[in-house]
Design an enzyme around this catalytic site. Structure first.
Site, PDB file in Angstrom:
ATOM      1  N   ALA A  29       0.874  -1.187   0.000  1.00 42.41           N
ATOM      2  CA  ALA A  29       0.000   0.000   0.000  1.00 42.41           C
ATOM      3  C   ALA A  29       0.908   1.234   0.000  1.00 42.41           C
ATOM      4  O   ALA A  29       0.784   2.127   0.856  1.00 42.41           O
ATOM      5  CB  ALA A  29      -0.971  -0.014   1.181  1.00 42.41           C
ATOM      6  N   HIS A  51       6.863   5.731   1.818  1.00 40.31           N
ATOM      7  CA  HIS A  51       7.678   4.641   1.253  1.00 40.31           C
ATOM      8  C   HIS A  51       8.540   5.164   0.100  1.00 40.31           C
ATOM      9  O   HIS A  51       9.695   4.767  -0.053  1.00 40.31           O
ATOM     10  CB  HIS A  51       6.772   3.532   0.708  1.00 40.31           C
ATOM     11  CG  HIS A  51       5.871   2.894   1.723  1.00 40.31           C
ATOM     12  ND1 HIS A  51       4.503   3.014   1.679  1.00 40.31           N
ATOM     13  CD2 HIS A  51       6.147   2.120   2.804  1.00 40.31           C
ATOM     14  CE1 HIS A  51       3.965   2.331   2.683  1.00 40.31           C
ATOM     15  NE2 HIS A  51       4.935   1.785   3.387  1.00 40.31           N
TER      16      HIS A  51
END
Ligand code: AMP
Length: 291
Positions: free
Chosen positions: A40, A45
């Site tokens: 996700a 990230h």
């Protein structure tokens, strides 16, 4: 006539589902950086991926929702799983290899041997999520052994996790450099998180109290630990009366290296950390402070 700007074509990352596939890709990788994630993928990230690219020849992103770090009443089943979108982001960000093993590959049988985080793993997140850091360290250890990275990048967003992983690498003599990357926030201050998709618009508004509380605490840093905590607490107390309310699990000012609460005369690197529920969603956030 000016030529229209073109985006250079991106190559899709190689995807490995098993250690054997990963091994086949491992030849000639040069210096390897690993970014462990549960997928996700979001801007947080992506900042880790960017940092990884600055420090290695090959960037490996692992995507694995690790059952061992979820408690029995936690959100393992409903945790967002968006592999196709994640692969598209990895292609856009120039990730070389995605390691996305199924659960049976990571846990083919009973996990008898696990990694204990010691006392750092029993406070804050460890107190509210018993077994969480044992689950995290065990899977990170497996990922380190399978990917064999030179560098691993973790987010400051999960400050206690970053410190516990650093400590594991040091205490267990692992030949890996652990790097931390700063927390990425949306424009309104909310730290980006895969769990933010659970929030309704009203809950999201209430959730902004977490970052506001941390900012308030940081602004009071010259007043020392008591002043910092009371400034942050005042914001959370107000948010506890909002609709929907914030329900705080903990607000703590801890030593950044040990995660023990700091005494009032503490000098050095500290972390002001908060965990709270908004509706059915548990959120964590923190800010590093030098006292
Ligand atoms: P997760 O997929 O939530 O397990 O997170 C994977 C990695 O991304 C961890 O090292 C997190 O600390 C990091 N991360 C998650 N959210 C953020 C954020 N907002 N800013 C920076 N790093 C983050």
């Amino acid at each position: 006539m000016t030529k229209p700007a073109t985006t250079p074509p991106r190559t899709a990352p190689a995807v490995a589902r098993t250690p054997e596939e990963l091994d086949r890709l491992r030849a000639n990788l040069g210096r390897v950086a690993l970014v462990p994630t549960m997928g996700a993928l979001h801007s947080g990230h992506r900042s880790l991926i960017a940092a990884a690219r600055d420090h290695a020849d090959t960037v490996v992103v692992s995507i694995f929702v690790n059952p061992l770090q979820f408690g029995p009443n936690e959100d393992y089943d409903r945790y967002p799983r968006t592999l196709d979108d994640d692969l598209a982001i990895c292609a856009e960000d120039g990730v070389d290899v995605v390691f996305a093993p199924p659960v049976e590959v990571m846990y083919p049988g009973e996990q008898m041997v696990t990694v204990s985080p010691g006392r750092m793993g029993r406070v804050l997140e460890g107190e509210f999520r018993p077994g969480f850091f044992e689950g995290v360290l065990t899977v990170v250890n497996k990922l380190f052994n399978l990917v064999r990275p030179d560098v691993a990048i973790f987010g400051q967003k999960d400050a206690q996790q970053l410190s516990v992983v650093r400590r594991m690498v040091r205490d267990l003599c692992m030949p890996i450099t652990v790097m931390g990357a700063p927390t990425v926030r949306d424009a309104d201050g909310l730290a980006t998180s895969s769990r933010n998709v659970y929030l309704s618009p009203e809950e999201r508004t209430t959730a902004l109290a977490l970052s506001r509380a941390l900012l308030s605490g940081a602004d009071a840093s010259v007043t020392g630990p008591v002043g910092i905590l009371s400034a942050a607490r005042a914001v959370l107390d107000e948010a506890a009366l909002a609709t929907p309310p914030v329900a705080v699990d903990y607000l703590a000012l801890v030593d950044a290296h040990t995660f023990g609460e700091v005494p009032n005369d503490f000098r050095g690197e500290a972390v002001l950390a908060v965990a709270a529920w908004v509706g059915k969603t548990r959120l964590i956030d923190n800010v590093p402070l030098t006292l």
